[in-house]
Design a protein around this motif. Structure first.
Motif, short mmCIF file in Angstrom:
data_model
loop_
_atom_site.label_atom_id
_atom_site.label_comp_id
_atom_site.label_asym_id
_atom_site.label_seq_id
_atom_site.Cartn_x
_atom_site.Cartn_y
_atom_site.Cartn_z
N ILE A 1 0.84 -1.21 0.00
CA ILE A 1 0.00 0.00 0.00
C ILE A 1 0.87 1.25 0.00
O ILE A 1 0.62 2.20 -0.75
CB ILE A 1 -0.96 -0.01 1.21
CG1 ILE A 1 -1.95 -1.15 1.06
CG2 ILE A 1 -1.67 1.33 1.33
CD1 ILE A 1 -2.83 -1.36 2.25
N ILE A 2 1.91 1.25 0.81
CA ILE A 2 2.81 2.41 0.86
C ILE A 2 3.53 2.59 -0.48
O ILE A 2 3.64 3.71 -0.99
CB ILE A 2 3.80 2.27 2.03
CG1 ILE A 2 3.07 2.40 3.35
CG2 ILE A 2 4.91 3.32 1.93
CD1 ILE A 2 3.91 2.08 4.57
N ALA A 3 3.99 1.51 -1.08
CA ALA A 3 4.65 1.59 -2.38
C ALA A 3 3.69 2.11 -3.44
O ALA A 3 4.07 2.91 -4.31
CB ALA A 3 5.21 0.23 -2.78
N ILE B 1 3.23 5.89 -2.85
CA ILE B 1 4.43 6.61 -3.28
C ILE B 1 4.50 6.66 -4.81
O ILE B 1 4.84 7.69 -5.40
CB ILE B 1 5.70 5.98 -2.68
CG1 ILE B 1 5.74 6.24 -1.17
CG2 ILE B 1 6.96 6.53 -3.34
CD1 ILE B 1 6.85 5.52 -0.45
N GLY B 2 4.15 5.56 -5.46
CA GLY B 2 4.13 5.53 -6.92
C GLY B 2 3.13 6.52 -7.50
O GLY B 2 3.42 7.21 -8.48
N LEU B 3 1.94 6.61 -6.88
CA LEU B 3 0.95 7.59 -7.35
C LEU B 3 1.44 9.02 -7.15
O LEU B 3 1.26 9.88 -8.03
CB LEU B 3 -0.37 7.39 -6.60
CG LEU B 3 -1.24 6.23 -7.05
CD1 LEU B 3 -2.46 6.10 -6.16
CD2 LEU B 3 -1.66 6.40 -8.49
N PHE B 4 2.07 9.28 -6.02
CA PHE B 4 2.61 10.60 -5.76
C PHE B 4 3.69 10.96 -6.78
O PHE B 4 3.71 12.06 -7.32
CB PHE B 4 3.17 10.69 -4.35
CG PHE B 4 3.85 12.00 -4.07
CD1 PHE B 4 3.11 13.16 -3.88
CD2 PHE B 4 5.23 12.09 -4.02
CE1 PHE B 4 3.74 14.37 -3.64
CE2 PHE B 4 5.87 13.30 -3.79
CZ PHE B 4 5.12 14.43 -3.59
N LEU B 5 4.59 10.02 -7.07
CA LEU B 5 5.65 10.28 -8.05
C LEU B 5 5.09 10.49 -9.45
O LEU B 5 5.58 11.32 -10.20
CB LEU B 5 6.67 9.14 -8.04
CG LEU B 5 7.56 9.06 -6.80
CD1 LEU B 5 8.43 7.80 -6.87
CD2 LEU B 5 8.41 10.28 -6.67
N LEU B 6 4.05 9.74 -9.79
CA LEU B 6 3.41 9.91 -11.10
C LEU B 6 2.77 11.29 -11.20
O LEU B 6 2.90 11.97 -12.23
CB LEU B 6 2.37 8.81 -11.31
CG LEU B 6 1.69 8.77 -12.66
CD1 LEU B 6 2.72 8.50 -13.76
CD2 LEU B 6 0.62 7.71 -12.67
N TYR B 7 2.10 11.72 -10.13
CA TYR B 7 1.51 13.05 -10.11
C TYR B 7 2.59 14.13 -10.22
O TYR B 7 2.45 15.09 -10.98
CB TYR B 7 0.70 13.25 -8.83
CG TYR B 7 0.21 14.66 -8.64
CD1 TYR B 7 -0.89 15.13 -9.34
CD2 TYR B 7 0.86 15.54 -7.77
CE1 TYR B 7 -1.34 16.43 -9.18
CE2 TYR B 7 0.42 16.83 -7.61
CZ TYR B 7 -0.68 17.27 -8.31
OH TYR B 7 -1.11 18.55 -8.15
N PHE B 8 3.67 13.98 -9.47
CA PHE B 8 4.75 14.95 -9.47
C PHE B 8 5.42 15.03 -10.85
O PHE B 8 5.70 16.12 -11.34
CB PHE B 8 5.78 14.58 -8.40
CG PHE B 8 6.87 15.60 -8.23
CD1 PHE B 8 6.61 16.84 -7.69
CD2 PHE B 8 8.16 15.30 -8.64
CE1 PHE B 8 7.61 17.78 -7.54
CE2 PHE B 8 9.17 16.24 -8.50
CZ PHE B 8 8.89 17.48 -7.95
#
Length: 90
Positions: A10-12, A15-22
């Motif tokens: 879930i944490i990964a 983090i992946g969604l956040f990096l994709l958004y960024f």
């Protein structure tokens, strides 16, 4: 029924969604900012050209280069006044 939740997955995922958004934000925002800088620079250059044509009779000339065009484009009339003052100071 015992459902095992693996928090690492879930944490990964988060983090992946956040990096994709960024990454998406990095690709979109600079284009808008760069386009705004280019348009303001062109407008500033045109204003300086008009001032140079009209100010020829009174000896007013401001060099047209990327820095002066951007100052005139971003700051507008106060930027042009600043450039005129800087010309007579320097």
């Amino acid at each position: 029924m015992n459902i095992s939740i693996e928090y690492n997955i879930i944490i990964a995922y988060l983090i992946g969604l956040f990096l994709l958004y960024f990454l998406g934000w990095l690709l979109v925002v600079p284009k808008k900012f760069l386009l705004k800088i280019i348009i303001n620079g062109i407008i500033g250059g045109l204003i300086l050209l008009i001032i140079n044509l009209l100010g020829k009779s009174i000896g007013l000339y401001i060099a047209i280069n990327p820095v002066t065009a951007l100052v005139a484009g971003f700051l507008g009339i106060p930027g042009i006044i600043l450039l005129i003052i800087l010309q007579y100071i320097a």
